[in-house]
Design a protein around this motif. Sequence first.
Motif, short mmCIF file in Angstrom:
data_model
loop_
_atom_site.label_atom_id
_atom_site.label_comp_id
_atom_site.label_asym_id
_atom_site.label_seq_id
_atom_site.Cartn_x
_atom_site.Cartn_y
_atom_site.Cartn_z
N LYS A 181 43.44 37.66 43.80
CA LYS A 181 42.86 38.60 44.75
C LYS A 181 43.91 39.61 45.19
N THR A 202 42.15 40.77 36.28
CA THR A 202 40.82 40.28 35.88
C THR A 202 40.11 39.60 37.05
N GLU A 203 40.86 38.84 37.85
CA GLU A 203 40.24 38.07 38.94
C GLU A 203 40.15 38.86 40.25
N THR A 205 38.31 40.83 42.00
CA THR A 205 37.00 41.43 42.21
C THR A 205 36.94 42.25 43.50
N ASP A 206 38.00 42.14 44.31
CA ASP A 206 38.04 42.89 45.57
C ASP A 206 38.86 44.17 45.46
N TRP A 207 39.27 44.55 44.27
CA TRP A 207 40.21 45.66 44.13
C TRP A 207 39.66 46.96 44.68
N LEU A 227 40.44 45.65 34.80
CA LEU A 227 39.69 45.70 36.06
C LEU A 227 38.24 45.27 35.86
N PRO A 228 37.76 44.36 36.69
CA PRO A 228 36.33 44.04 36.62
C PRO A 228 35.51 45.21 37.17
N SER A 229 34.41 45.49 36.50
CA SER A 229 33.55 46.58 36.96
C SER A 229 32.71 46.08 38.13
N VAL A 230 32.85 46.74 39.27
CA VAL A 230 32.12 46.33 40.47
C VAL A 230 31.35 47.51 41.02
#
Length: 1001
Positions: A181, A202-203, A205-207, A227-230
Motif C-alpha cells: 500500500k 501491483t498491490e 490499489t490506493d495509489w 499500476l492496477p487500473s482503478v
Amino acid sequence: MNEIMSLQLIITFLFILFSPNIKAASVVTSEVADVKIECIERERHALLIFKQGLIDADGLLSSWGGEDCCKWRGVSCSNTTGHVVKLNLNYVNRPPLEISYQPLRGNISSSLLELQHLDYLDLSFNPFGGQIPEFIGSLYKLQHLDLSMCWFSGRVPYGLGNLSRLQYLDLNGNFGSYVGKLEWLSNLSFLRHVGLNNINLTEATDWLQVVSELPSLTKLQLQACFLPSVSSTSISFVNSSKSLAFVDLSGNTLTNSIYLWLSNFSTSLVHVDLSLNNLQGPVPGFAFENMTSLLHLYLDQTHIEGIPNTFRNMCSLKRLSFLNSNLSGQLVELFLNLSGCTKDALEYLNLENNNLSGSLPDFTVLSSLRELHLFNNMLDGSFPKRFGQLSNLTVLDLGSNQLGGSLPDFSVFSTLKILRISNNKLNGTFSTSIGQLSKLEELYVSSNFLEDTISEVHMSNLFDLKIFDLSYNKLTLNFSSVWLPPFQLDVIALSNCKIVSRLPAWLQTQNKFSYLDLSSTEISGLVPSWFWDLSPNLYFLNLSNNSLRGVLPDLSLKFAGNPAIDLSFNYFEGSIPPFPPTMSSLSLSNNMFSGSISFLCANTGFLSYLDLSDNHLLGEFPSCWTPWETLFFLNLANNKFSGKIPNSMTSGCLIKSLHLRNNSMSGEMPTSLRNCERLAVIDLGNNKFSGTLPAWIGDSLLDLTILSLRSNRFHGMVPWQLCNLAMLQVLDFSRNSISGTIPECLNNLTAMVQNTSSNALISSSYILGSPGVNGGISAGNYQEHALLVWKGVESEYKSTLGLLKSIDLSSNKLSGEVPVTVTSLIGLISLNLSRNSLTGPIPPKIGQLNLLNTLDLSDNLLAGEIPESCSQLNALGVLDLSNNNLSGKIPSNTKLQSFDPSAYAGNLELCGPPLSNTCPGEEQPQDPDFDMEPREDGIITLGFYVSMALGFIAGFWGVVATLVLNRSWRHAYFQFLNHTKDQLYVAVVLNIAKFQRWLRS
C-alpha cells in the motif's frame, strides 16, 4: 543660536564618551567573522565509517581524510553550526573530466544516523544493491532524498513516511523493489516531486487516492510500475494539488478511466505521458480539450483508434506524439483537427508506425512546426504540387509509405536538417532543389525508383551534409575526378547505385566518415592504396558484389571501434591479412583467398559473424578459438579445410548457425558442440565426418531448425532423441551408412506436423559494428540459407527456406517399415527415403500429406499396393516409386497418371496407366484374327525369333505381292507388325528389370 551650539557640544561629548565601545564592538564583530566553522567531530567520524563500507575503485572519496569534513567531496556543512546538511555522491553529475567508469558500491552504513541535521541526501546512480536501508526513515530533517538507479530490491521501507519535511523523493530505476500500500506516502504533505519509476506497485490499489491527496505535488513519475487500473469516480480531490504540472504514467496497463482523473488538473498540467497503456478506442472529447496550459502530450504505443479531434483549443501544445499507436483514417482529417490555435504553437508531431492513409496535406499550414514524423504509415499519392508558405521544418520523415510521383520543390524548407523519404515509390529525377538546402545534415532517399545522373550540380550547396543515403535507386553517380565536395560526410550509403569510374576519387577528400557502403555499384579494378587510409573513424565497410581486385594490406589498424567489414563477391586474392582484433563482423566469401585462417587468433572476442565461404582456404582449424564467445554465425563452406572440429571452438558457445559444408573435414562431431544450445542450423554436408549420430543432438540442441549431415561417413542407428527437435524443418542424413529403422516418434517433430509457417525467411540479428565504447551499436539481420536436393537438383534456398519442410534419408542402409507416423507430418514438402532396404507397405494414409511436392521411395523392398489415398496428393510434382515390389493397380487419378512410366518401373506386378500393361479383368476388346494379350516371357524364345526370320525370307515376295494387291490384307499385316513390336518392348523391359533385381540381391 546658543541652543544650537549647546546641542552640538552635547553630541560631541557623547561621541567622545562612547567611541571606545564602538571600537570594541567593531573588533568583536570582526573576530566573529574570522571564526573558522569546522565540521562536528562525531559527524566526521560517522562519514569515515560510512566510507569504510564502500568500494571506491576510482578513489572518488580520496579527499575524505582531512580534519575538516566540510571540505570533503560531496559534503556540505551549515555556515553557522558546522553540522553536515548535504551529502551528494551522485555518480552521473560529476564534472565531465572526472566521470569514473567505476561508481561506488558496497554497504550504506547506519553511521549516517549521526547526521541528524542532514536535509539533502543524493546517492543516485551507484549500484549498491540490497534493500533500501530502513534507518533512512529516521533522518527526520531530510527534505531531498534521491536513491534512484541504485539497484535496490525488496520492499521499500514504510519508514520513509516518517520524513514529514520531505519535498523531493526519487526512487526511480530500482527495478527489483516493490511497495504494498502507498498510504505512508500520504503523510508527506510537503512532497512536490515523487519518482517511483520501475517500482512494483501491483498491490497499491490506493495509489490514485494517495497521490490525489498530496497538496503540494508538482511532478509525478510512476512509469512502468504495474499500476492496477482503478476507477477515479470515487476519488476525493478536496486536498488535491493545484499545481500538478508533470505526470508520467507510461508503461502500465491503465484504461480509459485515467482520462477522467487527469481532467481534474486541466488548468495546471504541462506534461502528460500515457504511452504504453491499455487505452482503447477513440480519445474522448473531454480528455484534453480544456488543458490550455498543456505543452507536451505523449500517447505512444496505445490502442487508440480513429482520428483524435480534441486538440483545437490546446493553444499551448508544442509536442504531440502518437508513435506506434493504432491511429487510422485520413491524415488530412487529423490536420484539420489541428487547424485551430494549435497550429500556431505545435512544434513536434510524431505519427510514426500507424495506419494513417490518404495523400499528404500541405503541412506548411502548421506555421510553427519543426519536426514532422510520418514514418511507416499507408500514405499514398504524391507530394502537394505546391506548398502554401515557407516552412520552419527541421525534420521531415516520410519514410516507409507508398508515396509516388516525382520529388517536389524543396526550396520552401530552407531550414531543413533531416529529410527522410526512403522506402517509397517515388520516381522521376533527383530534384536539384535538394542541393539548395544549405542546412541539410541528413539525406535519406533509398529504396525508391528515382532515375537520374547525380553530379556536383546536385551537391554544390550542401555544406553541412553528414549522412548521404541514395541506396537502391536507379541513380548514376558521375562526379568529376577533380571535384571537391563542400561537406565532410559521416555516412556514405550508395548501394546499388551505378558509379561511373572505379572507386570515386572524391572519397579522398573525406576523412571523417564512419560508414561506407559501395556494394553492388559496378566498380571494378585494383583497389588503390590510398583507399585503405581514408578515415580513422571507419567502423562499417561494405564493398561486396563488385569486381574489385587486388591483395589486401594489413588492416589491423585501419578501423575504429568494433568494425563490420564485407568484401564478399569480388576477386580479392592472396592470403587473408590481419584484421582488427575487435571486429564484430567479417564477410570475405566468394573471393579467391587462399592459405590458412590463422589471422583469427588475434581476435579478442567481439566477433559475432564470420563468413569465409567459397574461397580456396585450406588447412586445419586453429585451436585458438577460446576468446570467441560472442560468435553467432559461422560459414566456412566450400573451401578445402581438413582435420577435426576443435573442442575449443565450441566451448562457452553462443553460435546459432554453423556451415562447414563441402570441405574435407573428418572425425566425429565434438561433444563440446552440445554446449551450443542456441544452434538453429548445422550443415556439415559433403565432408568425411564419421562415427555414430550423436543422441545428445536431440537432448541439447532443441532450437535446431535445419540439420544436414549429407554425404559423410556416419553409421549406426538414427537416435530416437532426434524426435525432441520440435522446431526441426529440414532433416538431411542422405548418403551415409546409417542403418536400423526409422524412429516411430516422427510425429513429435512439431514444426513438420504444422502445415503452415510463420515466415518465409529464417533470420536472426547480430552485431554489425559499433563506433566504440560510447557509440551506438548497429544490428545486422542474417538470412539463413541451406543447400538441398529438390526435384533431383541441388539448389540453395534462402528467401523461401522458412516454408520448406523436408526429410531426406536416402542412400543409407535403413531397414524395417516406413513408420505410419510419417503421415502425421502434414507440413512436409519433400520426403525422400530412396535407396535403402525398407520393407512393408507404403503407409495407407500417406495421402494426408497434401502439401507434398516430392515423394521418392524408389530402390527399396516395399511391397503391396499403392495406397488409394495417394490420389489426394494434388501438389505432387516429383514421384519415384520405381524398383520395389509393389503390385496391383495404380490408383486412378489424373496426377498419378501424369507421371512418366519410369516412376513405376521395376515393380513387376504393377498395372494400369501410365504403364502399358493392363490389369487383370480390364482387357481391351481384341481383333479375332490376332491375339493382343501380353505373353509370358517363356513364350518368346530363340525359336520364335528364328522362325520369324525364316518366314520373312521365304514369304517376302509372296506377301509383298499380296499386300500390294489386297488392301484389307495389307491393313491386317501392318497391325500384326505393330503388335509384335509392343510384345518385344515389354519383354525386353521385364527381362532387364529381372536382371537388375538379381544383381542387387
